[in-house]
Design a protein around this motif. Sequence first.
Motif, PDB file in Angstrom:
ATOM      1  N   PHE A 144       0.788  -1.228   0.000  1.00 17.82           N
ATOM      2  CA  PHE A 144       0.000   0.000   0.000  1.00 17.82           C
ATOM      3  C   PHE A 144       0.823   1.282   0.000  1.00 17.82           C
ATOM      4  O   PHE A 144       0.267   2.379  -0.029  1.00 17.82           O
ATOM      5  CB  PHE A 144      -0.928   0.008   1.221  1.00 17.82           C
ATOM      6  CG  PHE A 144      -1.848  -1.186   1.295  1.00 17.82           C
ATOM      7  CD1 PHE A 144      -2.444  -1.700   0.154  1.00 17.82           C
ATOM      8  CD2 PHE A 144      -2.110  -1.799   2.517  1.00 17.82           C
ATOM      9  CE1 PHE A 144      -3.292  -2.798   0.216  1.00 17.82           C
ATOM     10  CE2 PHE A 144      -2.959  -2.897   2.591  1.00 17.82           C
ATOM     11  CZ  PHE A 144      -3.549  -3.405   1.440  1.00 17.82           C
ATOM     12  N   GLY A 145       2.149   1.149   0.036  1.00 15.60           N
ATOM     13  CA  GLY A 145       2.987   2.336   0.062  1.00 15.60           C
ATOM     14  C   GLY A 145       2.914   3.092   1.368  1.00 15.60           C
ATOM     15  O   GLY A 145       3.083   4.315   1.407  1.00 15.60           O
ATOM     16  N   TRP A 146       2.659   2.363   2.455  1.00 16.98           N
ATOM     17  CA  TRP A 146       2.537   2.975   3.780  1.00 16.98           C
ATOM     18  C   TRP A 146       3.876   2.932   4.512  1.00 16.98           C
ATOM     19  O   TRP A 146       4.861   2.366   4.031  1.00 16.98           O
ATOM     20  CB  TRP A 146       1.484   2.236   4.605  1.00 16.98           C
ATOM     21  CG  TRP A 146       0.078   2.411   4.139  1.00 16.98           C
ATOM     22  CD1 TRP A 146      -0.395   3.308   3.235  1.00 16.98           C
ATOM     23  CD2 TRP A 146      -1.047   1.635   4.569  1.00 16.98           C
ATOM     24  NE1 TRP A 146      -1.752   3.161   3.086  1.00 16.98           N
ATOM     25  CE2 TRP A 146      -2.176   2.149   3.887  1.00 16.98           C
ATOM     26  CE3 TRP A 146      -1.223   0.584   5.465  1.00 16.98           C
ATOM     27  CZ2 TRP A 146      -3.461   1.623   4.084  1.00 16.98           C
ATOM     28  CZ3 TRP A 146      -2.497   0.056   5.656  1.00 16.98           C
ATOM     29  CH2 TRP A 146      -3.598   0.575   4.974  1.00 16.98           C
ATOM     30  N   ARG A 147       3.856   3.503   5.743  1.00 13.29           N
ATOM     31  CA  ARG A 147       5.006   3.437   6.643  1.00 13.29           C
ATOM     32  C   ARG A 147       4.566   3.010   8.040  1.00 13.29           C
ATOM     33  O   ARG A 147       4.992   3.575   9.047  1.00 13.29           O
ATOM     34  CB  ARG A 147       5.723   4.788   6.698  1.00 13.29           C
ATOM     35  CG  ARG A 147       6.365   5.193   5.370  1.00 13.29           C
ATOM     36  CD  ARG A 147       7.088   6.510   5.475  1.00 13.29           C
ATOM     37  NE  ARG A 147       7.737   6.882   4.217  1.00 13.29           N
ATOM     38  CZ  ARG A 147       8.417   7.991   4.035  1.00 13.29           C
ATOM     39  NH1 ARG A 147       8.544   8.872   5.036  1.00 13.29           N
ATOM     40  NH2 ARG A 147       8.974   8.257   2.861  1.00 13.29           N
ATOM     41  N   LEU A 148       3.702   2.012   8.097  1.00 14.51           N
ATOM     42  CA  LEU A 148       3.274   1.477   9.383  1.00 14.51           C
ATOM     43  C   LEU A 148       4.466   0.873  10.124  1.00 14.51           C
ATOM     44  O   LEU A 148       5.423   0.405   9.511  1.00 14.51           O
ATOM     45  CB  LEU A 148       2.219   0.388   9.199  1.00 14.51           C
ATOM     46  CG  LEU A 148       0.805   0.772   8.774  1.00 14.51           C
ATOM     47  CD1 LEU A 148      -0.061  -0.490   8.711  1.00 14.51           C
ATOM     48  CD2 LEU A 148       0.189   1.791   9.719  1.00 14.51           C
ATOM     49  N   THR A 149       4.365   0.871  11.455  1.00 14.30           N
ATOM     50  CA  THR A 149       5.398   0.222  12.258  1.00 14.30           C
ATOM     51  C   THR A 149       4.839  -0.898  13.127  1.00 14.30           C
ATOM     52  O   THR A 149       5.607  -1.656  13.709  1.00 14.30           O
ATOM     53  CB  THR A 149       6.100   1.250  13.174  1.00 14.30           C
ATOM     54  OG1 THR A 149       5.129   1.856  14.040  1.00 14.30           O
ATOM     55  CG2 THR A 149       6.791   2.332  12.350  1.00 14.30           C
ATOM     56  N   ASP A 150       3.506  -1.020  13.223  1.00 14.63           N
ATOM     57  CA  ASP A 150       2.909  -2.013  14.122  1.00 14.63           C
ATOM     58  C   ASP A 150       1.531  -2.406  13.586  1.00 14.63           C
ATOM     59  O   ASP A 150       0.542  -1.710  13.808  1.00 14.63           O
ATOM     60  CB  ASP A 150       2.790  -1.435  15.528  1.00 14.63           C
ATOM     61  CG  ASP A 150       2.435  -2.481  16.582  1.00 14.63           C
ATOM     62  OD1 ASP A 150       2.053  -3.608  16.205  1.00 14.63           O
ATOM     63  OD2 ASP A 150       2.521  -2.160  17.781  1.00 14.63           O
ATOM     64  N   ALA A 151       1.465  -3.546  12.906  1.00 19.46           N
ATOM     65  CA  ALA A 151       0.217  -3.958  12.253  1.00 19.46           C
ATOM     66  C   ALA A 151      -0.797  -4.561  13.216  1.00 19.46           C
ATOM     67  O   ALA A 151      -1.978  -4.655  12.890  1.00 19.46           O
ATOM     68  CB  ALA A 151       0.516  -4.965  11.144  1.00 19.46           C
ATOM     69  N   PHE A 152      -0.359  -4.943  14.422  1.00 21.97           N
ATOM     70  CA  PHE A 152      -1.232  -5.749  15.267  1.00 21.97           C
ATOM     71  C   PHE A 152      -1.560  -5.129  16.623  1.00 21.97           C
ATOM     72  O   PHE A 152      -2.069  -5.823  17.498  1.00 21.97           O
ATOM     73  CB  PHE A 152      -0.614  -7.135  15.491  1.00 21.97           C
ATOM     74  CG  PHE A 152      -0.773  -8.053  14.309  1.00 21.97           C
ATOM     75  CD1 PHE A 152      -1.988  -8.630  14.012  1.00 21.97           C
ATOM     76  CD2 PHE A 152       0.307  -8.329  13.488  1.00 21.97           C
ATOM     77  CE1 PHE A 152      -2.139  -9.477  12.927  1.00 21.97           C
ATOM     78  CE2 PHE A 152       0.169  -9.172  12.397  1.00 21.97           C
ATOM     79  CZ  PHE A 152      -1.060  -9.746  12.112  1.00 21.97           C
ATOM     80  N   CYS A 153      -1.312  -3.864  16.803  1.00 21.03           N
ATOM     81  CA  CYS A 153      -1.671  -3.252  18.083  1.00 21.03           C
ATOM     82  C   CYS A 153      -3.189  -3.045  18.134  1.00 21.03           C
ATOM     83  O   CYS A 153      -3.779  -2.425  17.250  1.00 21.03           O
ATOM     84  CB  CYS A 153      -0.961  -1.914  18.266  1.00 21.03           C
ATOM     85  SG  CYS A 153      -1.277  -1.143  19.880  1.00 21.03           S
ATOM     86  N   GLY A 154      -3.819  -3.551  19.196  1.00 23.34           N
ATOM     87  CA  GLY A 154      -5.264  -3.431  19.329  1.00 23.34           C
ATOM     88  C   GLY A 154      -5.726  -2.123  19.936  1.00 23.34           C
ATOM     89  O   GLY A 154      -6.932  -1.883  20.045  1.00 23.34           O
ATOM     90  N   PHE A 155      -4.784  -1.269  20.329  1.00 25.38           N
ATOM     91  CA  PHE A 155      -5.104   0.014  20.949  1.00 25.38           C
ATOM     92  C   PHE A 155      -5.294   1.028  19.817  1.00 25.38           C
ATOM     93  O   PHE A 155      -4.330   1.499  19.217  1.00 25.38           O
ATOM     94  CB  PHE A 155      -3.951   0.409  21.858  1.00 25.38           C
ATOM     95  CG  PHE A 155      -4.283   1.465  22.880  1.00 25.38           C
ATOM     96  CD1 PHE A 155      -5.540   2.046  22.974  1.00 25.38           C
ATOM     97  CD2 PHE A 155      -3.308   1.883  23.782  1.00 25.38           C
ATOM     98  CE1 PHE A 155      -5.819   3.017  23.929  1.00 25.38           C
ATOM     99  CE2 PHE A 155      -3.571   2.847  24.741  1.00 25.38           C
ATOM    100  CZ  PHE A 155      -4.845   3.406  24.807  1.00 25.38           C
ATOM    101  N   LYS A 156      -6.551   1.356  19.522  1.00 22.65           N
ATOM    102  CA  LYS A 156      -6.855   2.210  18.381  1.00 22.65           C
ATOM    103  C   LYS A 156      -8.012   3.141  18.704  1.00 22.65           C
ATOM    104  O   LYS A 156      -8.799   2.886  19.629  1.00 22.65           O
ATOM    105  CB  LYS A 156      -7.238   1.363  17.152  1.00 22.65           C
ATOM    106  CG  LYS A 156      -6.091   0.619  16.476  1.00 22.65           C
ATOM    107  CD  LYS A 156      -6.602  -0.149  15.267  1.00 22.65           C
ATOM    108  CE  LYS A 156      -5.465  -0.698  14.414  1.00 22.65           C
ATOM    109  NZ  LYS A 156      -4.592  -1.627  15.150  1.00 22.65           N
ATOM    110  N   VAL A 157      -8.133   4.198  17.894  1.00 20.60           N
ATOM    111  CA  VAL A 157      -9.323   5.043  17.900  1.00 20.60           C
ATOM    112  C   VAL A 157      -9.772   5.212  16.454  1.00 20.60           C
ATOM    113  O   VAL A 157      -8.965   5.530  15.577  1.00 20.60           O
ATOM    114  CB  VAL A 157      -9.068   6.421  18.542  1.00 20.60           C
ATOM    115  CG1 VAL A 157     -10.339   7.276  18.483  1.00 20.60           C
ATOM    116  CG2 VAL A 157      -8.622   6.275  19.991  1.00 20.60           C
TER     117      VAL A 157
END
Length: 246
Positions: A144-157
């Motif tokens: 996707f051309g992203w720069r994510l660092t953590d695909a699996f963290c469940g702490f989100k808004v």
Amino acid sequence: MRVLTALPIHNEAAYVKSVLSELLTHTREVLAVDDGSNDATPNLLRGFPQVKVIRHPVNLGYGASLRSAFAFALQHGYDALATIDCDGQHQPSLIAQLVTALTTTSADIVSGSRYLSHHPGDARPPEDRRRINLNITQTLNQLFGWRLTDAFCGFKVYRREALERFDITENGYAMPLQLWVQAYRWNLRIHEEPVPLIYLEEARAFGGALDNPAIRLNHYLDVLRGELERQGLHHLLGRSEASLTP
């Protein structure tokens, strides 16, 4: 902004009381999704009448719990939904930070990242979890051309408008793969916010064959491939064919 905080819960009798007690000092609108717990969790939840509760009669899985939380937030008119685990690995005091980031960055999803920056006292995750997270995160970035660092963290808004886009069918721990593919499809804006890396001492099982790291990675990649096909994004597979092969 009216924000609901939701916790997927399955057999968390050791933590649910302390987590909810702390959580309620930081937010008033809380939903517990009890995913078929068969320990003391249901009784402990009754001690928190101010907490809204959805109960699945049987254990359906992590993804199913979040799907129930998404639907509840939409049905009851919330502007945003925060999700936090009930095992003591996320800090309720940081919810306000993630909610603020949602508004200041105009993001659709603010995702906690345990790898974006170092916090004092950060733990070292189990090696198989670290390796699989890294593999999946790199694959998503290549696709996707992203720069994510953590695909699996469940702490989100999540902003309400993001929740309205999701069509989650994956009941288990691979649910985030569907979420990320759909976020790309709908051009949702993603912002990562640093959170501490906390791991508990006791072993946490995924259940059944998924406790085997190789099988778990294969399953995640299968779900990712399947969701790309389902969303009409199969043309992207060539961008990361090597990473999609375990």
